[in-house]
Design a protein around this motif. Structure first.
Motif, PDB file in Angstrom:
ATOM      1  N   MET A   1      41.212  47.745  23.711  1.00  0.00           N
ATOM      2  CA  MET A   1      40.193  47.704  25.092  1.00  0.00           C
ATOM      3  C   MET A   1      40.416  46.358  25.317  1.00  0.00           C
ATOM      4  N   VAL A   2      40.878  45.286  24.868  1.00  0.00           N
ATOM      5  CA  VAL A   2      41.280  43.611  25.450  1.00  0.00           C
ATOM      6  C   VAL A   2      42.671  44.413  26.589  1.00  0.00           C
ATOM      7  N   HIS A   3      43.304  44.720  25.170  1.00  0.00           N
ATOM      8  CA  HIS A   3      44.754  44.831  26.256  1.00  0.00           C
ATOM      9  C   HIS A   3      45.248  46.010  27.372  1.00  0.00           C
ATOM     10  N   GLN A   4      44.496  46.936  27.485  1.00  0.00           N
ATOM     11  CA  GLN A   4      43.733  47.676  28.581  1.00  0.00           C
ATOM     12  C   GLN A   4      43.058  46.781  29.267  1.00  0.00           C
ATOM     13  N   ARG A   5      42.306  45.657  29.316  1.00  0.00           N
ATOM     14  CA  ARG A   5      41.620  45.089  30.307  1.00  0.00           C
ATOM     15  C   ARG A   5      42.368  44.409  30.726  1.00  0.00           C
ATOM     16  N   ILE A   6      43.104  43.539  29.585  1.00  0.00           N
ATOM     17  CA  ILE A   6      44.112  42.427  30.467  1.00  0.00           C
ATOM     18  C   ILE A   6      45.356  43.055  31.426  1.00  0.00           C
ATOM     19  N   ASN A   7      45.568  43.987  30.562  1.00  0.00           N
ATOM     20  CA  ASN A   7      46.872  44.589  31.957  1.00  0.00           C
ATOM     21  C   ASN A   7      46.114  45.203  32.986  1.00  0.00           C
ATOM     22  N   ARG A   8      44.753  45.367  33.668  1.00  0.00           N
ATOM     23  CA  ARG A   8      43.897  46.042  34.183  1.00  0.00           C
ATOM     24  C   ARG A   8      44.127  44.856  35.175  1.00  0.00           C
ATOM     25  N   LEU A   9      43.103  43.562  34.549  1.00  0.00           N
ATOM     26  CA  LEU A   9      43.024  42.086  34.780  1.00  0.00           C
ATOM     27  C   LEU A   9      44.284  41.228  36.010  1.00  0.00           C
ATOM     28  N   ILE A  10      45.390  42.066  35.059  1.00  0.00           N
ATOM     29  CA  ILE A  10      46.605  41.663  36.273  1.00  0.00           C
ATOM     30  C   ILE A  10      46.947  42.349  37.213  1.00  0.00           C
ATOM     31  N   GLU A  11      47.511  43.821  37.160  1.00  0.00           N
ATOM     32  CA  GLU A  11      47.499  44.578  38.046  1.00  0.00           C
ATOM     33  C   GLU A  11      46.204  43.981  39.248  1.00  0.00           C
ATOM     34  N   GLN A  12      44.951  43.959  38.940  1.00  0.00           N
ATOM     35  CA  GLN A  12      44.018  43.689  40.098  1.00  0.00           C
ATOM     36  C   GLN A  12      44.418  41.810  40.471  1.00  0.00           C
ATOM     37  N   GLY A  13      45.754  41.704  39.706  1.00  0.00           N
ATOM     38  CA  GLY A  13      45.593  40.489  40.822  1.00  0.00           C
ATOM     39  C   GLY A  13      44.507  38.990  40.955  1.00  0.00           C
ATOM     40  N   ILE A  14      43.535  39.346  39.402  1.00  0.00           N
ATOM     41  CA  ILE A  14      42.627  38.846  39.278  1.00  0.00           C
ATOM     42  C   ILE A  14      43.069  37.002  38.402  1.00  0.00           C
ATOM     43  N   ILE A  15      44.300  38.007  37.085  1.00  0.00           N
ATOM     44  CA  ILE A  15      45.152  37.388  36.536  1.00  0.00           C
ATOM     45  C   ILE A  15      45.979  37.027  37.150  1.00  0.00           C
ATOM     46  N   THR A  16      46.419  35.456  36.815  1.00  0.00           N
ATOM     47  CA  THR A  16      48.173  36.002  38.197  1.00  0.00           C
ATOM     48  C   THR A  16      48.767  35.589  36.538  1.00  0.00           C
TER      49      THR A  16
END
Length: 150
Positions: free
Chosen positions: A36-51
């Motif tokens: 879940m952590v891995h998926q969430r971080i990847n999604r946040l990166i893809e969405q540009g929230i985590i740059t």
């Protein structure tokens, strides 16, 4: 639809404590699965929230004792993209913003000493075609720097 849920916010807060923290440690701290952590971080990166997850340098510790905020007035505002590309080629410029008011652009730059700062301003920045004027404020130290609170 809410962009960040409670899990996303808690994961980001863990990364703010230590960007190198292992996903397994985050999962353990939050009592959720590593997947879940891995998926969430990847999604946040893809969405540009985590740059990006990168080190924050203490510029003073590596020899850059001077900082300045400089407003840049352009001869013509439509030159901004070309000027920005030229500014990107000066490594000591660490931030560049479009702003309202008397300037078109506002930059943050660092230098090793006053002579280095003078050369950056007068030999590099002022020689970029399209720049009409610069106005600098010397930075005396950062009181604080942070991300927005989640």
């Amino acid at each position: 639809m809410e962009i960040l849920d409670e899990f996303d916010i808690n994961i980001i807060k863990e990364l703010e404590k230590d960007g190198r923290m292992a996903f397994s440690a985050i999962a353990s701290n939050l009592k959720i699965s590593n997947t879940m952590v891995h998926q969430r971080i990847n999604r946040l990166i893809e969405q540009g929230i985590i740059t990006g997850i990168k080190p924050t340098l203490n510029e003073k510790k590596i020899g850059y004792d001077w900082g300045a905020f400089t407003g840049i007035t352009l001869k013509k505002d439509h030159d901004s993209e070309r000027v920005i590309e030229a500014l990107k080629n000066i490594p000591e410029i660490t931030e560049c913003y479009f702003i309202t008011g008397q300037y078109t652009l506002y930059i943050k730059m660092i230098a090793k000493d006053h002579e280095h700062m003078r050369k950056l301003l007068y030999e590099q920045i002022d020689n970029i075609p399209g720049i009409a004027k610069t106005d600098s404020l010397i930075e005396l130290g950062c009181a604080f720097k942070r991300n927005v609170s989640l």
